[in-house]
Design a protein around this motif. Structure first.
Motif, PDB file in Angstrom:
ATOM      1  N   ILE A 329       0.820  -1.055   0.024  1.00 36.72           N
ATOM      2  CA  ILE A 329      -0.025  -0.005   0.011  1.00 36.72           C
ATOM      3  C   ILE A 329       0.752   1.200  -0.056  1.00 36.72           C
ATOM      4  O   ILE A 329       1.997   1.384   0.732  1.00 36.72           O
ATOM      5  N   PHE A 330       0.533   2.282  -0.716  1.00 36.60           N
ATOM      6  CA  PHE A 330       1.081   3.481  -0.750  1.00 36.60           C
ATOM      7  C   PHE A 330       0.205   4.521  -0.280  1.00 36.60           C
ATOM      8  O   PHE A 330      -1.069   4.713  -0.431  1.00 36.60           O
ATOM      9  N   PHE A 331       0.754   5.408   0.492  1.00 39.18           N
ATOM     10  CA  PHE A 331       0.079   6.821   0.803  1.00 39.18           C
ATOM     11  C   PHE A 331       0.749   7.920   0.398  1.00 39.18           C
ATOM     12  O   PHE A 331       2.105   8.154   0.823  1.00 39.18           O
ATOM     13  N   ILE A 352      -3.368   4.161  -2.160  1.00 42.81           N
ATOM     14  CA  ILE A 352      -3.298   3.439  -3.502  1.00 42.81           C
ATOM     15  C   ILE A 352      -2.897   1.985  -3.032  1.00 42.81           C
ATOM     16  O   ILE A 352      -1.612   1.645  -2.594  1.00 42.81           O
ATOM     17  N   GLY A 353      -3.323   0.983  -3.931  1.00 43.35           N
ATOM     18  CA  GLY A 353      -2.995  -0.438  -3.843  1.00 43.35           C
ATOM     19  C   GLY A 353      -3.662  -1.452  -2.967  1.00 43.35           C
ATOM     20  O   GLY A 353      -3.410  -2.411  -2.847  1.00 43.35           O
ATOM     21  N   LYS A 361      -3.301  -2.504   9.470  1.00 47.37           N
ATOM     22  CA  LYS A 361      -1.662  -2.343   9.895  1.00 47.37           C
ATOM     23  C   LYS A 361      -1.224  -2.042   8.770  1.00 47.37           C
ATOM     24  O   LYS A 361      -0.101  -1.312   8.610  1.00 47.37           O
ATOM     25  N   ASP A 362      -1.399  -2.484   7.526  1.00 44.09           N
ATOM     26  CA  ASP A 362      -0.933  -2.368   6.304  1.00 44.09           C
ATOM     27  C   ASP A 362      -0.967  -0.737   5.884  1.00 44.09           C
ATOM     28  O   ASP A 362      -0.068   0.122   5.572  1.00 44.09           O
ATOM     29  N   MET A 363      -2.162  -0.005   6.265  1.00 48.44           N
ATOM     30  CA  MET A 363      -2.652   1.161   5.904  1.00 48.44           C
ATOM     31  C   MET A 363      -1.832   1.961   7.213  1.00 48.44           C
ATOM     32  O   MET A 363      -1.419   3.234   6.761  1.00 48.44           O
ATOM     33  N   MET A 368       3.138   5.942   7.605  1.00 49.49           N
ATOM     34  CA  MET A 368       4.554   6.345   8.104  1.00 49.49           C
ATOM     35  C   MET A 368       5.419   6.269   6.887  1.00 49.49           C
ATOM     36  O   MET A 368       6.495   6.938   6.907  1.00 49.49           O
ATOM     37  N   GLU A 369       5.218   5.468   5.989  1.00 50.23           N
ATOM     38  CA  GLU A 369       6.328   5.317   4.876  1.00 50.23           C
ATOM     39  C   GLU A 369       6.137   6.410   3.934  1.00 50.23           C
ATOM     40  O   GLU A 369       6.996   6.921   3.273  1.00 50.23           O
ATOM     41  N   GLY A 370       4.758   6.792   3.776  1.00 53.24           N
ATOM     42  CA  GLY A 370       4.456   7.625   2.616  1.00 53.24           C
ATOM     43  C   GLY A 370       4.949   9.068   3.029  1.00 53.24           C
ATOM     44  O   GLY A 370       5.619   9.717   2.480  1.00 53.24           O
ATOM     45  N   VAL A 371       5.199   9.477   4.579  1.00 50.88           N
ATOM     46  CA  VAL A 371       5.913  10.577   4.888  1.00 50.88           C
ATOM     47  C   VAL A 371       7.052  10.387   4.646  1.00 50.88           C
ATOM     48  O   VAL A 371       8.084  11.600   4.176  1.00 50.88           O
TER      49      VAL A 371
END
Length: 487
Positions: A329-331, A352-353, A361-363, A368-371
């Motif tokens: 998943i992307f944010f 997205i995804g 948990k994925d979201m 955190m990863e998107g930032v």
């Protein structure tokens, strides 16, 4: 002696009391509201800043000898437009750094005045968050308020005025107005003409560590402190945080995971990139810095936790997030639009995804990863300028999460360090006050005597490689959405 640093933030003012030698005696925080009159607008009442600060100061110095308070200085939210009339009264609510209403004015400056001219006059191009487009917006949409203007101040400078009676600013905060010549550290005559601003509207410019005056006698009496207490110019929040983290001189780097997110790179010389994708500003140590700023960083996680999944237990939500580098998943963290390097106040956040087996948990991990990926956008701009950053300090509320620090370290591929205290702009403000009072000969001396760093995270080459591939995919999403006309 004691020194006070005041961090005038977006949601609260944080005050720090520091003893000679750098010992932090106590901190106090007072919150105040942010108003959103329309989608994309963001305003505050400057009186709330002063009342919150006064209330906090009284709590901060309880139980100490007020005569030992030698100096007060600031770190403050940047770019906010604070307008005063001839009597020193606030004309309208302050328009904040994350307000996106002035895109038409921003486009005019970039396209009609021209990015090349703006860069020549100021070292930067126009972003909707900067102060100059806000001035133009008021001129066009509120001519009755524009006609009342006697002073134009930045947020922390309004607070300094209320405490000292002096109209002053510092070079680091002035750098974010887009009517300040950053390379030459003075107001830009060309930009003042373009904006139809009178030179007398503007405060005198100081270095961040210079005294601007003394506390007003009536304020000193109310607080019970010495009337000889020095008020120093202070700095914009990111420059003040960099001082508090010891990021001074040439080649230092700090990452802030606060309400907004920044990558801050200090330099002995003035430099900007051809695309002006990073801000080229003056630093609080007398030098310069480059900065990439994203509008929503830790605030993305707060939004996700508070408003969407409805929990205040942030730490528990981060337990078991072990799919680092393999999350599908992307944010996109554009809740308030985006500044560096996209310069688009109209883009918005999105996931997205997702599929039927996507979990909470994925979201959470995607946020955190998107930032971290968006921070890397600015990091990549710095690399294109030839800057080779091997390590960085990290601070802000988000940096309290070991998981988030690990993600940022591996997304950027650099070592992260943290200081023994994580008081950021408030600590920087206290150190600037100490320099102004002669406790230290320079900002460099103040940092050398007080800032202690520890290695926080060392990147894992295998995880770095995984995140490199994920970032390549992330970096394609915004251009595709923009080309499709989504924003």
């Amino acid at each position: 002696m004691y020194y006070i640093g005041i961090d005038l933030g977006t949601s609260a003012v944080k005050l720090l009391l520091m003893k000679s030698g750098g010992e932090i005696v106590r901190t106090v925080s007072e919150s105040y509201p942010v108003n959103f009159p329309q989608t994309g607008w963001s305003e505050q009442n400057p009186e709330d800043w002063f009342e919150g600060s006064l209330k906090g100061l009284k709590k901060l110095i309880e139980g100490i000898d007020g005569n030992e308070v030698a100096g007060i200085s600031f770190g403050g939210q940047m770019h906010g437009l604070t307008l005063l009339d001839a009597e020193g009264k606030v004309i309208r609510p302050a328009i904040l750094w994350n307000d996106g209403r002035s895109q038409v004015e921003t486009d005019y400056l970039n396209n009609e005045i021209g990015k090349a001219n703006l860069s020549k006059y100021t070292g930067n191009i126009a972003f909707a968050g900067f102060t100059a487009p806000k001035v133009m917006w008021v001129h066009k949409n509120e001519p009755e308020n524009f006609a009342k203007i006697a002073k134009v101040l930045l947020p922390k400078d309004y607070l300094a005025y209320r405490l000292s009676g002096v109209f002053a600013t510092d070079v680091s905060d002035a750098s974010g107005t887009l009517y300040f010549d950053c390379e030459n550290r003075k107001w830009s005559d060309e930009m003042l003409k373009i904006l139809d601003m009178k030179p007398e509207w503007l405060p005198e410019v100081y270095e961040s560590y210079e005294p601007i005056g003394k506390i007003l006698p009536e304020i000193a009496e109310e607080l019970g402190i010495s009337k000889e207490c020095i008020i120093a110019a202070g700095a914009g929040d990111n420059a003040a945080a960099a001082v508090g983290m010891g990021i001074i001189g040439n080649g230092g780097c700090n990452i802030s995971l606060g309400t907004s997110g920044t990558i801050f790179i200090s330099s002995d010389s003035f430099k900007n990139d051809e695309a002006n994708s990073l801000h080229a500003f003056d630093h609080a140590d007398g030098g310069f810095h480059l900065m990439g700023c994203m509008l929503s960083a830790a605030s993305c996680n707060k939004w996700w936790m508070d408003e969407i999944i409805g929990t205040s237990d942030y730490a528990k939500e981060q337990e078991g997030l072990d799919a680092l580098g393999t999350n599908k998943i992307f944010f996109l963290p554009y809740l308030m639009g985006e500044r560096s390097p996209l310069n688009n106040p109209d883009c918005r956040a999105m996931f997205i995804g997702m599929s039927m087996d996507t979990t909470r948990k994925d979201m959470t991990l995607a946020v955190m990863e998107g930032v971290a990926f968006a921070l890397r956008d600015s990091f990549e701009c710095a690399k294109k300028m030839g800057l080779d950053i091997k390590s960085s300090s990290i601070c802000g509320g988000g940096a309290k999460s070991k998981l988030w620090c690990k993600i940022v370290s591996n997304v950027l591929g650099i070592e992260l360090t943290q200081t023994e205290n994580d008081e950021g702009p408030a600590m920087g403000g206290a150190l600037l006050a100490a320099v102004a009072c002669g406790e230290y000969a320079s900002v460099a001396d103040a940092c050398a005597a007080t800032v202690v760093k520890h290695v926080s995270v060392v990147p894992d080459p295998e995880l770095v490689a995984k995140y490199d591939e994920r970032y390549k995919e992330f970096s394609k999403i915004y251009p595709a959405c923009k080309e499709a006309g989504i924003w």
